[in-house]
Design a protein around this motif. Structure first.
Motif, PDB file in Angstrom:
ATOM      1  N   CYS A   9       0.944  -1.172  -0.009  1.00  0.00           N
ATOM      2  CA  CYS A   9      -0.197   0.076  -0.059  1.00  0.00           C
ATOM      3  C   CYS A   9       0.944   1.314  -0.108  1.00  0.00           C
ATOM      4  N   ALA A  10       2.043   1.395   0.682  1.00  0.00           N
ATOM      5  CA  ALA A  10       2.790   2.412   0.862  1.00  0.00           C
ATOM      6  C   ALA A  10       3.560   2.543  -0.623  1.00  0.00           C
ATOM      7  N   THR A  12       2.464   1.401  -3.404  1.00  0.00           N
ATOM      8  CA  THR A  12       1.400   2.012  -4.455  1.00  0.00           C
ATOM      9  C   THR A  12       1.473   3.386  -4.371  1.00  0.00           C
ATOM     10  N   SER A  13       1.158   3.888  -3.030  1.00  0.00           N
ATOM     11  CA  SER A  13       0.987   5.450  -3.031  1.00  0.00           C
ATOM     12  C   SER A  13       2.198   6.227  -3.156  1.00  0.00           C
ATOM     13  N   ALA A  14       3.298   5.630  -3.114  1.00  0.00           N
ATOM     14  CA  ALA A  14       4.576   6.470  -3.538  1.00  0.00           C
ATOM     15  C   ALA A  14       4.779   6.407  -5.049  1.00  0.00           C
ATOM     16  N   VAL A  15       4.012   5.485  -5.756  1.00  0.00           N
ATOM     17  CA  VAL A  15       4.294   5.364  -7.253  1.00  0.00           C
ATOM     18  C   VAL A  15       3.267   6.296  -7.741  1.00  0.00           C
ATOM     19  N   CYS A  16       2.202   6.279  -7.288  1.00  0.00           N
ATOM     20  CA  CYS A  16       1.310   7.441  -7.703  1.00  0.00           C
ATOM     21  C   CYS A  16       1.483   8.610  -7.328  1.00  0.00           C
ATOM     22  N   THR A  17       2.256   9.083  -6.579  1.00  0.00           N
ATOM     23  CA  THR A  17       2.883  10.278  -6.151  1.00  0.00           C
ATOM     24  C   THR A  17       3.980  10.624  -7.135  1.00  0.00           C
ATOM     25  N   TYR A  18       4.806   9.673  -7.455  1.00  0.00           N
ATOM     26  CA  TYR A  18       5.543  10.032  -8.569  1.00  0.00           C
ATOM     27  C   TYR A  18       5.006  10.220  -9.583  1.00  0.00           C
ATOM     28  N   GLY A  41       0.969  12.881   1.026  1.00  0.00           N
ATOM     29  CA  GLY A  41       0.425  12.865   2.504  1.00  0.00           C
ATOM     30  C   GLY A  41      -0.176  11.421   2.500  1.00  0.00           C
ATOM     31  N   LEU A  42      -0.740  10.845   1.602  1.00  0.00           N
ATOM     32  CA  LEU A  42      -1.574   9.496   1.653  1.00  0.00           C
ATOM     33  C   LEU A  42      -0.108   8.547   1.720  1.00  0.00           C
ATOM     34  N   LEU A  47       2.899   4.911   5.481  1.00  0.00           N
ATOM     35  CA  LEU A  47       4.195   4.632   6.165  1.00  0.00           C
ATOM     36  C   LEU A  47       3.910   4.730   7.873  1.00  0.00           C
ATOM     37  N   ALA A  48       3.018   5.597   8.374  1.00  0.00           N
ATOM     38  CA  ALA A  48       2.782   5.813   9.726  1.00  0.00           C
ATOM     39  C   ALA A  48       1.967   4.515   9.987  1.00  0.00           C
TER      40      ALA A  48
END
Length: 85
Positions: A9-10, A12-18, A41-42, A47-48
């Protein structure tokens, strides 16, 4: 199993951010900027969650996670409503 799911999940969110940030750099469409910031932020929220459930399970970080997610959504709402073209 939870470690794999939280990590995916983290990631995937990082790839979407990029992808959103690189699309913004090419087109300069401001909604992409706000979406990229929101997904950043997501990513922090995921990560949190990873830290809360895997690294420090004895400490409750749910307020931090909720705050990060709320801030990410507020940024996206700002971009959708007040910074529309």
């Amino acid at each position: 199993m939870a470690l794999v799911i939280y990590t995916l999940c983290a990631a995937t969110s990082a790839v979407c951010t990029y992808l959103l940030a690189s699309a913004y750099r090419r087109s300069r469409y401001r909604l992409l900027l706000w979406s990229a910031i929101s997904f950043a932020g997501l990513t922090l929220n995921n990560l949190a969650l990873w830290v809360d459930k895997i690294v420090l399970p004895a400490i409750d970080l749910s307020i931090l996670r909720i705050s990060i997610g709320l801030l990410a959504m507020v940024v996206l709402l700002y971009g959708l409503i007040w910074d529309s073209e």
